[in-house]
Enzyme design. Structure first.
Site, PDB file in Angstrom:
ATOM      1  N   ASP A  79      42.301  70.710  54.947  1.00  0.00           N
ATOM      2  CA  ASP A  79      42.360  71.136  53.554  1.00  0.00           C
ATOM      3  C   ASP A  79      42.360  69.986  52.545  1.00  0.00           C
ATOM      4  O   ASP A  79      42.803  68.873  52.845  1.00  0.00           O
ATOM      5  CB  ASP A  79      43.634  71.947  53.313  1.00  0.00           C
ATOM      6  N   HIS A 130      38.439  76.397  48.585  1.00  0.00           N
ATOM      7  CA  HIS A 130      39.880  76.199  48.355  1.00  0.00           C
ATOM      8  C   HIS A 130      40.182  76.101  46.867  1.00  0.00           C
ATOM      9  O   HIS A 130      41.156  75.461  46.460  1.00  0.00           O
ATOM     10  CB  HIS A 130      40.324  74.933  49.089  1.00  0.00           C
ATOM     11  N   HIS A 226      45.431  68.185  56.598  1.00  0.00           N
ATOM     12  CA  HIS A 226      44.881  67.797  55.295  1.00  0.00           C
ATOM     13  C   HIS A 226      44.144  66.473  55.394  1.00  0.00           C
ATOM     14  O   HIS A 226      44.563  65.579  56.133  1.00  0.00           O
ATOM     15  CB  HIS A 226      46.000  67.672  54.249  1.00  0.00           C
TER      16      HIS A 226
END
Length: 258
Positions: A79, A130, A226
């Site tokens: 992410d 996102h 991430h």
């Protein structure tokens, strides 16, 4: 990314530059543009969609967690990028281990680093929307705001990729609403959750990140990492250890179900 409360860290950075009122005013234009962004299968990744390409088919509206590799499949999800320092390192680790992942990209990051978006696609990974500014309080905002955040990020990511659209939508901090899930699904993006939050954004140490995966992978197949938002050296180190370990435990690597 786990919820921290308030506007996400990307939102804080760009809030001065991007006015919410202006965003909402042009939502109808973005909505009209977002349906023609083309197909997203790997076979289509090499050629952008034509102007007459059909709108993507609607997908299931419920939040996906399962893997398309079945009960012993796991989904690696990454992410907040792409990031020019950390995304290439994550890509290297994935390539070295023969693993495909799903990259949940922030729209402004994709727009700033189209070369990295294309590299992700070229390596056979999938794209996920996102939002534009990673606002973890999206579920408390208007439908017009939610629509702008989702659809404009979709447009940004698709353009940066060279025409490959995101196949999933992950709300920042899990801030889904019935409206946002339905909107994403209607645009061919399956809402995407997670089962294992490594909390790597807190930088607890690579060993702690690995330990979280080992202890929680039994909770479900979708694992959250991430590649942006700060120093991700611990994440890269943890991936180097945890990917071979998962293989040793008999897991295979797939994508979230659609």
């Amino acid at each position: 990314m786990a919820r921290h409360g308030g506007r996400g860290w990307y939102g804080r950075v760009i809030a001065a530059a991007v006015g919410v009122t202006a965003m909402a005013a042009v939502t109808s234009v973005w909505t009209a543009q977002a349906d023609g962004s083309g197909a997203g299968t790997k076979a289509e990744a090499s050629s952008p969609p034509s102007a007459s390409a059909p709108a993507p088919a609607r997908v299931a509206v419920d939040i996906a967690h399962a893997s398309d590799h079945g009960p012993r499949g796991v989904n690696i999800t990454i992410d907040d990028g792409p990031d020019p320092v950390w995304t290439p390192q994550v890509l290297d680790v994935l390539r070295e281990n023969g693993v495909k992942a799903t990259f949940c990209m922030v729209g402004t990051q994709a727009q700033a680093h189209p070369d990295l978006v294309k590299a992700v696609v070229a390596a056979g990974h999938r794209l996920c929307d996102h939002t534009v500014s990673h606002d973890t309080s999206m579920d408390a905002k208007s439908q017009a705001y939610q629509s702008q955040q989702i659809l404009d990020a979709k447009r940004m990511i698709t353009k940066a990729s060279g025409g490959v659209r995101p196949l999933y939508y992950r709300a920042p901090g899990g801030a889904f609403t019935p409206y946002s899930r339905d909107l994403a699904a209607s645009r061919g993006m399956r809402p995407l959750g997670w089962n294992v939050d490594t909390k790597d954004f807190e930088r607890p140490g690579a060993a702690a990140i690995v330990a979280t995966v080992k202890s929680e992978v039994g909770n479900g197949p979708t694992i959250l990492f991430h590649d942006a938002g700060g120093d991700r050296a611990q994440t890269v180190t943890a991936l180097r250890e945890v990917l071979p370990w998962l293989k040793q435990q008999g897991y295979s690597f797939g994508f979230p179900v659609r």
